[in-house]
Design a protein around this motif. Sequence first.
Motif, mmCIF file in Angstrom:
data_model
loop_
_atom_site.group_PDB
_atom_site.id
_atom_site.type_symbol
_atom_site.label_atom_id
_atom_site.label_comp_id
_atom_site.label_asym_id
_atom_site.label_seq_id
_atom_site.Cartn_x
_atom_site.Cartn_y
_atom_site.Cartn_z
ATOM 1 N N LEU A 238 0.835 -1.297 -0.022
ATOM 2 C CA LEU A 238 -0.229 0.083 0.109
ATOM 3 C C LEU A 238 0.884 1.349 0.039
ATOM 4 O O LEU A 238 0.557 2.121 -0.576
ATOM 5 N N MET A 239 2.129 1.091 0.772
ATOM 6 C CA MET A 239 2.755 2.484 0.809
ATOM 7 C C MET A 239 3.477 2.606 -0.895
ATOM 8 O O MET A 239 3.520 3.606 -1.287
ATOM 9 N N GLY A 240 3.791 1.541 -1.309
ATOM 10 C CA GLY A 240 4.085 1.448 -2.999
ATOM 11 C C GLY A 240 3.096 2.279 -3.676
ATOM 12 O O GLY A 240 3.488 2.837 -4.615
ATOM 13 N N LEU A 241 1.829 1.836 -3.353
ATOM 14 C CA LEU A 241 0.821 2.367 -4.249
ATOM 15 C C LEU A 241 0.644 3.907 -3.789
ATOM 16 O O LEU A 241 0.490 4.718 -4.811
ATOM 17 N N ALA A 242 0.960 4.379 -2.678
ATOM 18 C CA ALA A 242 0.969 5.490 -2.414
ATOM 19 C C ALA A 242 1.962 6.370 -3.051
ATOM 20 O O ALA A 242 1.786 7.557 -3.473
ATOM 21 N N GLN A 243 3.191 6.010 -3.186
ATOM 22 C CA GLN A 243 4.161 6.481 -3.711
ATOM 23 C C GLN A 243 3.898 6.842 -5.264
ATOM 24 O O GLN A 243 4.153 7.825 -5.969
ATOM 25 N N ARG A 244 3.422 5.578 -6.049
ATOM 26 C CA ARG A 244 3.116 5.696 -7.429
ATOM 27 C C ARG A 244 2.005 6.564 -7.610
ATOM 28 O O ARG A 244 1.978 7.492 -8.801
ATOM 29 N N PHE A 245 0.943 6.826 -6.903
ATOM 30 C CA PHE A 245 -0.102 8.035 -7.205
ATOM 31 C C PHE A 245 -0.121 9.043 -6.366
ATOM 32 O O PHE A 245 -0.976 9.830 -6.180
ATOM 33 N N ARG A 246 1.086 9.505 -5.747
ATOM 34 C CA ARG A 246 1.365 10.745 -5.055
ATOM 35 C C ARG A 246 0.135 10.834 -4.055
ATOM 36 O O ARG A 246 -0.336 11.912 -3.656
ATOM 37 N N LEU A 247 0.122 9.857 -3.113
ATOM 38 C CA LEU A 247 -0.906 9.996 -2.229
ATOM 39 C C LEU A 247 -0.377 10.022 -0.591
ATOM 40 O O LEU A 247 0.679 9.221 -0.473
ATOM 41 N N PRO A 248 -0.735 10.837 0.134
ATOM 42 C CA PRO A 248 -0.240 10.636 1.478
ATOM 43 C C PRO A 248 -0.506 9.364 2.149
ATOM 44 O O PRO A 248 -1.581 8.664 1.738
ATOM 45 N N VAL A 249 -0.022 9.282 3.218
ATOM 46 C CA VAL A 249 -0.082 7.975 3.990
ATOM 47 C C VAL A 249 -0.579 8.142 5.374
ATOM 48 O O VAL A 249 0.240 9.132 6.034
ATOM 49 N N VAL A 250 -1.328 7.603 5.716
ATOM 50 C CA VAL A 250 -2.128 7.909 7.352
ATOM 51 C C VAL A 250 -2.179 6.545 7.902
ATOM 52 O O VAL A 250 -2.800 5.559 7.406
ATOM 53 N N THR A 251 -1.600 6.579 8.984
ATOM 54 C CA THR A 251 -1.610 5.116 9.804
ATOM 55 C C THR A 251 -2.050 5.196 11.160
ATOM 56 O O THR A 251 -2.101 6.465 11.917
ATOM 57 N N PHE A 252 -3.266 4.348 11.794
ATOM 58 C CA PHE A 252 -3.409 4.411 12.990
ATOM 59 C C PHE A 252 -2.894 3.455 13.643
ATOM 60 O O PHE A 252 -2.865 1.962 13.372
ATOM 61 N N VAL A 253 -2.149 3.436 14.968
ATOM 62 C CA VAL A 253 -1.136 2.461 15.590
ATOM 63 C C VAL A 253 -1.864 1.932 16.575
ATOM 64 O O VAL A 253 -2.254 2.754 17.785
ATOM 65 N N ASP A 254 -2.105 0.668 16.909
ATOM 66 C CA ASP A 254 -2.688 0.063 17.930
ATOM 67 C C ASP A 254 -2.562 -1.247 18.138
ATOM 68 O O ASP A 254 -3.147 -2.078 17.578
ATOM 69 N N THR A 255 -1.332 -1.689 18.784
ATOM 70 C CA THR A 255 -0.843 -3.188 18.860
ATOM 71 C C THR A 255 -0.136 -3.413 20.057
ATOM 72 O O THR A 255 0.862 -2.813 20.411
ATOM 73 N N PRO A 256 -0.253 -4.646 20.456
ATOM 74 C CA PRO A 256 0.801 -5.052 21.671
ATOM 75 C C PRO A 256 2.196 -5.545 20.972
ATOM 76 O O PRO A 256 2.900 -5.607 21.875
ATOM 77 N N GLY A 257 2.149 -5.658 19.780
ATOM 78 C CA GLY A 257 3.312 -5.932 19.196
ATOM 79 C C GLY A 257 3.070 -6.836 17.771
ATOM 80 O O GLY A 257 2.178 -7.384 17.765
ATOM 81 N N ALA A 258 4.046 -7.039 17.266
ATOM 82 C CA ALA A 258 3.872 -8.149 16.053
ATOM 83 C C ALA A 258 3.779 -9.620 16.502
ATOM 84 O O ALA A 258 4.328 -9.718 17.769
ATOM 85 N N TYR A 259 3.058 -10.507 15.698
ATOM 86 C CA TYR A 259 2.807 -11.839 16.309
ATOM 87 C C TYR A 259 4.091 -12.558 16.478
ATOM 88 O O TYR A 259 4.889 -12.759 15.256
ATOM 89 N N PRO A 260 4.358 -13.004 17.642
ATOM 90 C CA PRO A 260 5.710 -14.075 17.572
ATOM 91 C C PRO A 260 5.681 -15.389 17.447
ATOM 92 O O PRO A 260 6.465 -16.197 17.738
ATOM 93 N N GLY A 261 4.398 -15.890 16.928
ATOM 94 C CA GLY A 261 4.542 -17.280 16.367
ATOM 95 C C GLY A 261 5.279 -17.925 15.523
ATOM 96 O O GLY A 261 6.114 -17.041 14.897
ATOM 97 N N ILE A 262 5.441 -19.229 15.348
ATOM 98 C CA ILE A 262 6.414 -19.898 14.787
ATOM 99 C C ILE A 262 6.171 -19.803 13.560
ATOM 100 O O ILE A 262 7.174 -19.442 12.686
ATOM 101 N N GLY A 263 4.927 -19.859 12.922
ATOM 102 C CA GLY A 263 4.588 -19.553 11.460
ATOM 103 C C GLY A 263 5.080 -18.292 11.286
ATOM 104 O O GLY A 263 5.700 -18.284 9.920
ATOM 105 N N ALA A 264 4.950 -17.263 11.857
ATOM 106 C CA ALA A 264 5.312 -16.010 11.608
ATOM 107 C C ALA A 264 6.894 -15.934 11.278
ATOM 108 O O ALA A 264 7.325 -14.937 10.453
ATOM 109 N N GLU A 265 7.410 -16.378 12.368
ATOM 110 C CA GLU A 265 8.814 -16.267 12.323
ATOM 111 C C GLU A 265 9.674 -17.193 11.098
ATOM 112 O O GLU A 265 10.558 -16.628 10.442
ATOM 113 N N GLU A 266 8.952 -18.081 10.810
ATOM 114 C CA GLU A 266 9.400 -18.995 9.584
ATOM 115 C C GLU A 266 9.150 -17.943 8.212
ATOM 116 O O GLU A 266 10.122 -18.427 7.363
#
Length: 318
Positions: free
Chosen positions: A142-170
Amino acid sequence: MRDYLDFEKPVAELEGKIEELKHLSDAGDLNIAEEVGRLQAKADRLLRSTYAKLSAWQKTQVARHPQRPQASDYIAQLVDDFVPLAGDRLYGEDAAILSGLGRLRGYACVILGQEKGKDLQSRQVRNFGMARPEGYRKAQRLMGLAQRFRLPVVTFVDTPGAYPGIGAEERGQAEAIAKSMQVSLGLQVPVVAVVIGEGGSGGAVALATADRVLMLEHSVYSVISPEGCASILWRSSDQAKEAAEALRLTAQDLYRLGVTDAVLEEPIGGAHRDPSTIIAAVGDALSSALGSLKAVAPGELRQQRRAKFLEMGKVGLS
């Protein structure tokens, strides 16, 4: 039903009495309306005084409040013509990160938001706001899309952290987070992030590598949760209160340290008591930030953003 935090028990008792009185009729010498007004004024004073002196641990509890407005609430109230976009085009879709295109206060934007969910079913679908690699790779797309079409990026941050599961690490969790930061640092369009609840570790920074990082008054932002820090330093999560103080994770601490750019005042008692008011205030702050960044040349934007993050944590040598 309103959920009360541990330190709000005196307020809960008063508001409970108010609700009881509202269901009674005037009887004898007791004027119900007058008594309700007196108790309400007392509850308001108590709530105001309580929230004026919250500790870092209490602010962490407020940031995690289950009724606190989430990214989907901000998008619903602030973003017109929102078109959701899904998938990283590499592995799959990650429901922990909302993404799409929309118009925020007249600005056509790419929108990214971490979503924890509001009940057991949606929390399981959203993985409690803990994104997997495909979520961060979707953000990169989506950030690449923003760059391509010259659009600003707005983010809403709310997370305890990235998922630390085995599959995610793999599937390369650390690389996906680092790449998201790299992509964001390289953008030549405005990037504005708002920490609306809990900003946990690299999982939060991946969406907060921005020109302007705003924080709600009772949100938190840290490299590790207080419980995780306490488990490492004291071998017990019981020391979470002490860890929260040491981490300097409050919006006020981070603003003083120069990590964030503004603290947005919440309604008395926290954002969950008056969601519409805080969402409107966030909309005003985002509109103002986008307006100021719009005037900066694309190359200068990228240079300033890189310099901003390189300056963080610098210690002068005497």
